[in-house]
Design a protein around this motif. Structure first.
Motif, PDB file in Angstrom:
ATOM      1  N   UNK A 154       1.116   8.489 -11.577  1.00 33.72           N
ATOM      2  CA  UNK A 154       1.644   7.731 -10.430  1.00 33.72           C
ATOM      3  C   UNK A 154       0.574   6.785  -9.895  1.00 33.72           C
ATOM      4  N   UNK A 155      -0.648   7.280  -9.749  1.00 32.51           N
ATOM      5  CA  UNK A 155      -1.748   6.413  -9.269  1.00 32.51           C
ATOM      6  C   UNK A 155      -1.970   5.270 -10.257  1.00 32.51           C
ATOM      7  N   UNK A 156      -1.985   5.615 -11.553  1.00 29.10           N
ATOM      8  CA  UNK A 156      -2.235   4.585 -12.570  1.00 29.10           C
ATOM      9  C   UNK A 156      -1.162   3.503 -12.553  1.00 29.10           C
ATOM     10  N   UNK A 157       0.070   3.882 -12.261  1.00 29.44           N
ATOM     11  CA  UNK A 157       1.171   2.903 -12.242  1.00 29.44           C
ATOM     12  C   UNK A 157       1.296   2.221 -10.873  1.00 29.44           C
ATOM     13  N   UNK A 158       0.340   2.470 -10.002  1.00 27.64           N
ATOM     14  CA  UNK A 158       0.300   1.771  -8.718  1.00 27.64           C
ATOM     15  C   UNK A 158       1.010   2.485  -7.581  1.00 27.64           C
TER      16      UNK A 158
END
Lengths: 302, 426
Positions: free
Chosen positions: B213-217
């Protein structure tokens, strides 16, 4: 009978004791047991009960009285109803497997055929294992990639089964593992019951021309009913309390597919840190088991 | 009687003032006062069984010899350790002087003032050297601006990959999540191995899911505190996680971190996203059949380069009656000078800059080089008092999506509703 009673009232020094003295002595002897019961059962139960009406949790030592809020929250929680449904399925299906299979094994052992002692030891073996070890062992055996069960299925050209990863198979796996471990307990009690049935009614039925099936249907099963009732009650209580091997085997997953009521209680207390809510669910579980206990008491009196 | 000259009197006043100041300083500066005044004969250290705990035990005799303080250790398995600590903190009996804990429990502990602030100790220490840590690691043990836990290990999510499979199939180390999936698909299609593995078990998948989730913004909440786990970034992240399942061993759906490691080290699997703390298992030929062909790299990036940081903390309970002795132990154990010795004794790596750039350490354990960049972009799991429940709700809902019980959007909408309710709890 009178003389026996007299002996009972008479002390070794020849003095006789009055009834109230005997009662008093009895109570004195019971004090250590009552103290122990008080310390390890009644006091914790009392604290658990009072805590269930508070907002106590593991992050707050100053709790307030909140009435039935914890109970309301539990009854509104979809996890509770899902867990109740899972518990009923596991208990019901386990009984459907364990009682007939346990009875069949008891009858088999009661025949005292050759190799009975070896068979009995083999059947009783799972009962001796701790549930955590059972959970770990079956978790490895049921692994879809390298578990021995799917390996065996593969040898016979059968497709692999996702024992623990599929919702339906996972609940079936829990039931199978529970049955693997506890059918021996059912067998043991039913075998004791079978061995206590007097031979005369069975022989009388045979003399009257009853077939083996009729003997079981009309003589043995009715005489075994009180023992069977006790077994059913104990197994229902045990299956509702089931926790350790489910925790190891599936952790309640996939999703919440195998999360029963005891596992949910653990989650409330130790994952969500909501100890008061866990206490309330503990009270609900205890109350729901009370009818089973009363039936068990009644069966014991039969 | 000898007359006291004005200068002499003034000098006496200065002397008295200086002595008073020193006394006040000695009483207020931690680590100096009680240690000198009343040295406790023993401290009790609460440990959670782990290689790091074993290493601490191995180092204790040396500390006892140097300090004259006896160190008693208490071991409690992970599953019940934090609950036991919480109960002990509530009783305020000072049962433990030092406690090892997992970072997600920092918030529940610190929010009830169960841990002592370590800032003044750290500031006064000449040997700990907090500046030897990059900013995210300096913040790792903080709650509401105060430090309650020292870094006992640094275990970010990193990429583990099989060099033999990569070289046979001509693959490059992925820099983006798209490349990671592409690599996994190529490995799967080659028939050489399974494409990849991560942990999907509902008890832990929240940790991997949050990384995606963090990686996808995305994130758990937006700036105003609104739960946003059902926005497009979270949907993309969850769908990405689902697409990884197709190129994973079948048992990956029930695998926790340990299981994923076992699969990676015992079967043919091309790559794995898992914590650096598994290095001793992954790189040991006794436990890993491909140990010689395994390398590590920073995890791929997406819209953001955030790397999830995990690792043990160690702190001092607020109810400890021997805080100075406890700090003396921690300061000695985790000082800049002694940290390499703790690692030599078998502890998981600690991401001090002096460690991740130490040529001798990197020669012995090349994977430690990854901890440097991973820590710079590191973000720990949310410091929330309800993290246990939040993690459970993410875990079960995400697994419902992964096992097709529900669609991604419906599952995440349900999760958003649950988290909104949970986050309102105290």
């Amino acid at each position: 009978m009178r003389s026996q009673q007299k002996q009972f009232f008479e002390r070794s020094d020849g003095r006789t004791l009055k009834k109230w003295q005997i009662r008093k002595t009895g109570w004195v002897y019971l004090i250590p047991a009552w103290l122990l019961l008080l310390a390890i059962v009644l006091v914790p139960m009392f604290f658990s009960f009072t805590s269930s009406f508070s907002d106590a949790n593991l992050m707050n030592s100053d709790s307030q009285f909140i009435g039935f809020d914890n109970y309301n929250q539990i009854f509104k929680d979809s996890l509770f109803w899902e867990a109740t449904r899972t518990t009923v399925i596991i208990s019901g299906m386990s009984l459907l497997i364990q009682i007939p299979l346990g009875f069949f094994l008891a009858v088999l052992l009661n025949m005292e055929l050759r190799g009975t002692a070896l068979l009995r030891s083999g059947i009783l073996m799972p009962l001796l294992l701790t549930p955590v070890a059972v959970g770990l062992m079956w978790r490895l055996m049921m692994n879809i990639d390298n578990g021995v069960i799917n390996g065996t299925l593969h040898m016979f050209g059968l497709p692999a089964i996702d024992w623990l990863g599929d919702r339906n198979s996972a609940i079936l796996s829990v039931i199978l593992v529970d049955s693997w471990q506890n059918t021996a307990f059912v067998m043991l009690l039913l075998l004791a019951g079978l061995q206590n049935i007097p031979a005369s009614p069975i022989e009388a039925a045979k003399v009257d021309g009853a077939s083996t099936f009729q003997v079981y249907r009309h003589v043995i099963l009715p005489l075994l009913a009180p023992v069977a009732l006790v077994v059913v009650m104990i197994r229902i209580i045990e299956s509702i309390k089931l926790f350790d091997f489910i925790y190891i085997l599936t952790s309640g997953g996939p999703g919440t597919a195998t999360q029963n009521i005891s596992l949910l209680d653990f989650r409330y207390g130790f994952t969500f840190l909501q100890t008061a809510q866990a206490a309330a669910l503990g009270i609900i579980i205890t109350l729901s088991l009370t009818p089973m206990y009363l039936l068990w008491r009644r069966a014991n009196r039969i | 009687m000898k007359a006291i000259s004005k200068r002499g009197l003034w000098s006496s006043k200065k002397l008295i003032a200086a002595v008073s100041l020193l006394t006040i300083a000695a009483l207020t500066v931690p680590g100096v006062s009680a240690t000198a005044a009343q040295k406790p004969s023993s401290i009790t250290v609460f440990l959670i069984p782990s290689p790091t705990a074993d290493a601490i035990k191995a180092r204790i005799p040396e500390f006892e010899k140097q300090s004259g303080i006896k160190v008693k250790t208490v071991d409690t398995p992970y599953d019940s350790a934090h609950q036991k600590m919480l109960l002990s903190f509530q009783s305020k009996k000072g049962s433990y002087d030092v406690v090892q804990f997992d970072n997600p429990y920092l918030a529940p502990f610190a929010s009830q003032n169960a841990l002592a602030s370590l800032d003044s100790f750290i500031k006064a220490s000449k040997t700990y050297d907090i500046k030897d840590f990059v900013k995210p690691l300096q913040e790792y043990g903080k709650y509401s601006g105060k430090t309650y836990g020292l870094n006992l290990s640094t275990e970010p999510l990193i990429l583990w990959y099989r060099t033999d499979i990569y070289s046979k199939l001509g693959l490059n180390v992925p820099k983006t999540w798209a490349q990671y999936l592409e690599n996994a698909q190529k490995i799967q299609q080659s028939g050489e191995a399974d494409g990849q593995v991560i942990a999907n078990n509902s008890s832990v998948n929240s940790w991997w899911w949050l990384q995606f989730v963090w990686s996808f913004g995305g994130d758990l909440t937006n700036a105003s505190g609104k739960v946003i786990v059902n926005n497009s970034a979270a949907v993309q992240a969850t769908n990405y996680m689902k697409s990884l399942l197709a190129v994973s061993p079948k048992s990956a759906i029930t695998a926790n971190g340990d299981d994923a490691t076992t699969l990676f080290t015992t079967q043919n699997i091309g790559q794995m996203i898992n914590y650096s703390g598994y290095a001793p298992v992954i790189l040991d030929p006794k436990t890993s059949k491909s140990a010689a062909n395994i390398a590590a790299a920073p995890i791929p990036v997406g819209k953001s380069d955030i790397t999830e940081l995990t690792g043990w903390n160690i702190g001092i309970p607020a109810d400890s009656k021997k805080k100075e002795a406890a700090w003396q132990f921690l300061d000695w154990l985790l000082s800049k000078e002694n940290t390499p010795k703790l690692m030599e004794a078998g502890a998981a790596a600690i991401g001090r800059t002096s460690i991740v750039k130490n040529p001798a350490i990197l020669k012995a354990s090349p994977y430690i080089a990854v901890l440097g960049p991973a820590s710079v972009s590191g973000r720990r799991l949310p410091a929330l008092t309800t993290w246990g429940q939040i993690s459970f709700e993410i875990g079960t809902n995400v697994q419902d999506i992964l096992t097709d019980k529900t669609t991604t959007k419906a599952g995440l909408d349900k999760l958003a509703a649950q988290l909104t309710k949970t986050m309102k709890k105290k």
